[in-house]
Write a protein that holds these residues in place. Sequence first.
Motif, mmCIF file in Angstrom:
data_model
loop_
_atom_site.group_PDB
_atom_site.id
_atom_site.type_symbol
_atom_site.label_atom_id
_atom_site.label_comp_id
_atom_site.label_asym_id
_atom_site.label_seq_id
_atom_site.Cartn_x
_atom_site.Cartn_y
_atom_site.Cartn_z
ATOM 1 N N SER A 154 -43.372 -37.214 7.273
ATOM 2 C CA SER A 154 -44.806 -37.064 7.016
ATOM 3 C C SER A 154 -45.104 -35.784 6.241
ATOM 4 O O SER A 154 -46.243 -35.536 5.868
ATOM 5 C CB SER A 154 -45.581 -37.056 8.341
ATOM 6 O OG SER A 154 -45.210 -35.941 9.138
ATOM 7 N N SER A 155 -44.088 -35.001 5.976
ATOM 8 C CA SER A 155 -44.239 -33.726 5.280
ATOM 9 C C SER A 155 -44.745 -33.917 3.851
ATOM 10 O O SER A 155 -44.346 -34.854 3.161
ATOM 11 C CB SER A 155 -42.888 -33.012 5.232
ATOM 12 O OG SER A 155 -42.934 -31.913 4.350
ATOM 13 N N PRO A 156 -45.571 -32.977 3.371
ATOM 14 C CA PRO A 156 -45.991 -33.045 1.965
ATOM 15 C C PRO A 156 -44.821 -32.828 1.006
ATOM 16 O O PRO A 156 -44.903 -33.218 -0.153
ATOM 17 C CB PRO A 156 -47.031 -31.934 1.835
ATOM 18 C CG PRO A 156 -46.796 -31.024 2.996
ATOM 19 C CD PRO A 156 -46.185 -31.855 4.079
ATOM 20 N N ALA A 157 -43.728 -32.251 1.490
ATOM 21 C CA ALA A 157 -42.554 -32.041 0.636
ATOM 22 C C ALA A 157 -41.830 -33.356 0.348
ATOM 23 O O ALA A 157 -41.087 -33.456 -0.626
ATOM 24 C CB ALA A 157 -41.586 -31.053 1.294
ATOM 25 N N TYR A 158 -42.060 -34.368 1.187
ATOM 26 C CA TYR A 158 -41.445 -35.678 0.974
ATOM 27 C C TYR A 158 -42.453 -36.513 0.197
ATOM 28 O O TYR A 158 -43.473 -36.936 0.733
ATOM 29 C CB TYR A 158 -41.078 -36.322 2.305
ATOM 30 C CG TYR A 158 -40.238 -37.567 2.156
ATOM 31 C CD1 TYR A 158 -38.940 -37.492 1.670
ATOM 32 C CD2 TYR A 158 -40.743 -38.820 2.487
ATOM 33 C CE1 TYR A 158 -38.162 -38.619 1.520
ATOM 34 C CE2 TYR A 158 -39.968 -39.956 2.344
ATOM 35 C CZ TYR A 158 -38.681 -39.863 1.867
ATOM 36 O OH TYR A 158 -37.920 -40.980 1.715
ATOM 37 N N THR A 159 -42.168 -36.775 -1.056
ATOM 38 C CA THR A 159 -43.186 -37.278 -1.985
ATOM 39 C C THR A 159 -43.303 -38.800 -2.066
ATOM 40 O O THR A 159 -43.911 -39.306 -2.993
ATOM 41 C CB THR A 159 -42.950 -36.709 -3.392
ATOM 42 O OG1 THR A 159 -41.650 -37.092 -3.826
ATOM 43 C CG2 THR A 159 -43.078 -35.197 -3.402
ATOM 44 N N MET A 160 -42.765 -39.530 -1.124
ATOM 45 C CA MET A 160 -42.943 -40.984 -1.106
ATOM 46 C C MET A 160 -44.448 -41.297 -1.066
ATOM 47 O O MET A 160 -45.199 -40.619 -0.371
ATOM 48 C CB MET A 160 -42.266 -41.562 0.145
ATOM 49 C CG MET A 160 -42.524 -43.045 0.362
ATOM 50 S SD MET A 160 -41.864 -43.624 1.957
ATOM 51 C CE MET A 160 -40.188 -43.985 1.472
#
Length: 175
Positions: A154-160
């Motif tokens: 759910s992190s903003p660093a994970y751009t899916m």
Amino acid sequence: MADGDAAFDATSDTTRWQGLAPVHAPDAEWLLLGSFPGVASLRAQQYYGHPRNQFWRLVGEVFGVDLVGQGYPERLAALRAHRIALWDVIAETEREGSLDSAIRNPFASDLGRLIQQLPALCTIGFNGGTALRLGLKQLGPLAARYRVLGLPSSSPAYTMPYDDKLRAWRELAGP
């Protein structure tokens, strides 16, 4: 070290962080496990405290409750009311910044002890690849007793794209 306290190690130029306490009610059916809170969450002493983290939106949509529009204490109460427990697979670590790739010398959370307190537990969802990898290693054969889901971070660093994340997170609600 008290919860949320950070200690600076002058020899390593890295901060040692203590994680947050688990959130749960004894009747929890779902356990959502992250890797370790980011700096914004640790400073706020709130799970998923970064404003761009999509955790509260994802869980809210999956379980049909507006978590984004609530204050933090109300969010935790809603999780408990919906039989959702929350914790991280790492209890304490050294890390500069918030990325999982920067985690060094982690101490594992006692997942087995928490699970013993959750007799109704059916599903364990891991929020991101680091949580899944470390959590499965910690649980070992105990994981086979539960439905285990590896969820996109759910992190903003994970751009899916959000819709793709939501599609995967909906698996929490059941097949």
